[in-house]
Write a protein that holds these residues in place. Structure first.
Motif, short mmCIF file in Angstrom:
data_model
loop_
_atom_site.label_atom_id
_atom_site.label_comp_id
_atom_site.label_asym_id
_atom_site.label_seq_id
_atom_site.Cartn_x
_atom_site.Cartn_y
_atom_site.Cartn_z
N ASP A 55 52.51 -31.00 2.01
CA ASP A 55 53.24 -31.05 0.75
C ASP A 55 54.76 -31.10 0.94
N ALA A 56 55.23 -31.38 2.15
CA ALA A 56 56.68 -31.47 2.39
C ALA A 56 57.25 -32.70 1.70
N PRO A 57 58.42 -32.55 1.09
CA PRO A 57 59.02 -33.71 0.42
C PRO A 57 59.47 -34.77 1.42
N ILE A 58 59.39 -36.02 0.99
CA ILE A 58 59.82 -37.13 1.84
C ILE A 58 61.34 -37.26 1.70
N LEU A 59 62.02 -37.37 2.82
CA LEU A 59 63.47 -37.51 2.80
C LEU A 59 63.87 -38.94 2.47
N LEU A 79 67.15 -30.86 9.64
CA LEU A 79 66.00 -31.02 8.76
C LEU A 79 65.91 -29.85 7.76
N SER A 80 66.13 -28.65 8.26
CA SER A 80 66.09 -27.46 7.41
C SER A 80 67.16 -27.55 6.31
N LYS A 81 68.33 -28.01 6.67
CA LYS A 81 69.41 -28.16 5.71
C LYS A 81 69.08 -29.23 4.67
N GLN A 82 68.51 -30.35 5.11
CA GLN A 82 68.15 -31.43 4.19
C GLN A 82 67.08 -30.98 3.19
N LEU A 83 66.15 -30.16 3.66
CA LEU A 83 65.06 -29.71 2.79
C LEU A 83 65.45 -28.48 1.97
N GLY A 84 66.52 -27.80 2.35
CA GLY A 84 66.93 -26.60 1.65
C GLY A 84 65.98 -25.44 1.89
N GLU A 86 64.60 -22.42 4.80
CA GLU A 86 64.90 -21.73 6.05
C GLU A 86 63.78 -21.88 7.05
N GLN A 87 62.55 -21.88 6.57
CA GLN A 87 61.41 -21.97 7.48
C GLN A 87 60.69 -23.31 7.29
N ILE A 88 60.67 -24.07 8.38
CA ILE A 88 59.91 -25.32 8.39
C ILE A 88 59.12 -25.38 9.69
N PHE A 89 58.11 -26.20 9.70
CA PHE A 89 57.28 -26.39 10.89
C PHE A 89 57.50 -27.82 11.36
N VAL A 90 57.81 -27.97 12.63
CA VAL A 90 58.04 -29.30 13.19
C VAL A 90 57.10 -29.55 14.36
N TYR A 91 56.69 -30.80 14.49
CA TYR A 91 55.74 -31.19 15.54
C TYR A 91 56.17 -32.55 16.10
N LEU A 92 55.89 -32.76 17.36
CA LEU A 92 56.09 -34.07 17.96
C LEU A 92 54.75 -34.78 18.00
N ASN A 93 54.74 -36.01 17.55
CA ASN A 93 53.54 -36.85 17.59
C ASN A 93 52.33 -36.17 16.95
N TYR A 121 57.18 -33.00 10.04
CA TYR A 121 57.64 -31.72 9.51
C TYR A 121 56.77 -31.31 8.32
N ALA A 122 56.64 -30.00 8.16
CA ALA A 122 55.82 -29.46 7.07
C ALA A 122 56.43 -28.14 6.60
N LEU A 123 56.06 -27.74 5.38
CA LEU A 123 56.52 -26.46 4.85
C LEU A 123 55.55 -25.34 5.21
N GLN A 124 54.32 -25.72 5.56
CA GLN A 124 53.30 -24.78 6.00
C GLN A 124 52.73 -25.29 7.32
N GLN A 125 52.18 -24.40 8.11
CA GLN A 125 51.63 -24.82 9.41
C GLN A 125 50.58 -25.89 9.23
N ALA A 126 50.72 -26.98 9.99
CA ALA A 126 49.81 -28.10 9.83
C ALA A 126 48.91 -28.31 11.04
N TRP A 127 49.45 -28.19 12.24
CA TRP A 127 48.68 -28.36 13.48
C TRP A 127 48.95 -27.19 14.40
N GLY A 128 48.03 -27.00 15.33
CA GLY A 128 48.21 -26.03 16.43
C GLY A 128 48.46 -24.67 15.97
#
Length: 128
Positions: A55-59, A79-84, A86-93, A121-128
């Motif tokens: 449900d993360a917004p598209i930049l 990314l955190s600043k763009q989304l406004g 503090e907590q985001i989840f980021v993943y590679l591939n 990127y996600a607002l909630q944990q998505a993988w792993g």
């Protein structure tokens, strides 16, 4: 027998071992090739592609260039600043979260695809 003429080159022995400098150069080249994570050329800037997950917004601007020597934490901070948030989840591939103190250059070398470093990127944990 007459002595060889001074113009003729000395005989070469093709079975002789190469000199020490040449042997060291070959050894160093082999060691450098084995220690390199991949054959991707060294780059000054890396293209980062940000992909929203869940449900993360598209930049509006989802692709940008960053200096290769910067740490991954700078990407996360941006990314955190763009989304406004503090907590985001980021993943590679779409697979794992890299160490925030790893350089963008290394991450690109190891996990870059099609000339880009894809960061999900996600607002909630998505993988792993």
């Amino acid at each position: 027998l007459p002595p060889p003429s001074p113009v003729s080159p000395p005989p070469t022995d093709t079975t002789a071992a190469p000199d020490a400098a040449a042997a060291a150069a070959v050894a160093n080249a082999g060691a450098a090739a084995m220690s390199a994570p991949s054959a991707v050329a060294v780059v000054d800037k890396v293209v980062v592609l940000l992909k929203a997950t869940g449900d993360a917004p598209i930049l509006k601007q989802n692709k940008f260039k960053i200096t290769a020597s910067e740490r991954f934490e700078k990407v996360v901070g941006f990314l955190s600043k763009q989304l406004g948030k503090e907590q985001i989840f980021v993943y590679l591939n779409s697979a794992f979260t890299p160490s925030y103190d790893e350089t963008v250059a290394n991450l690109y070398r190891w996990h870059g695809t099609e000339g880009k470093l894809v960061v999900n990127y996600a607002l909630q944990q998505a993988w792993g």
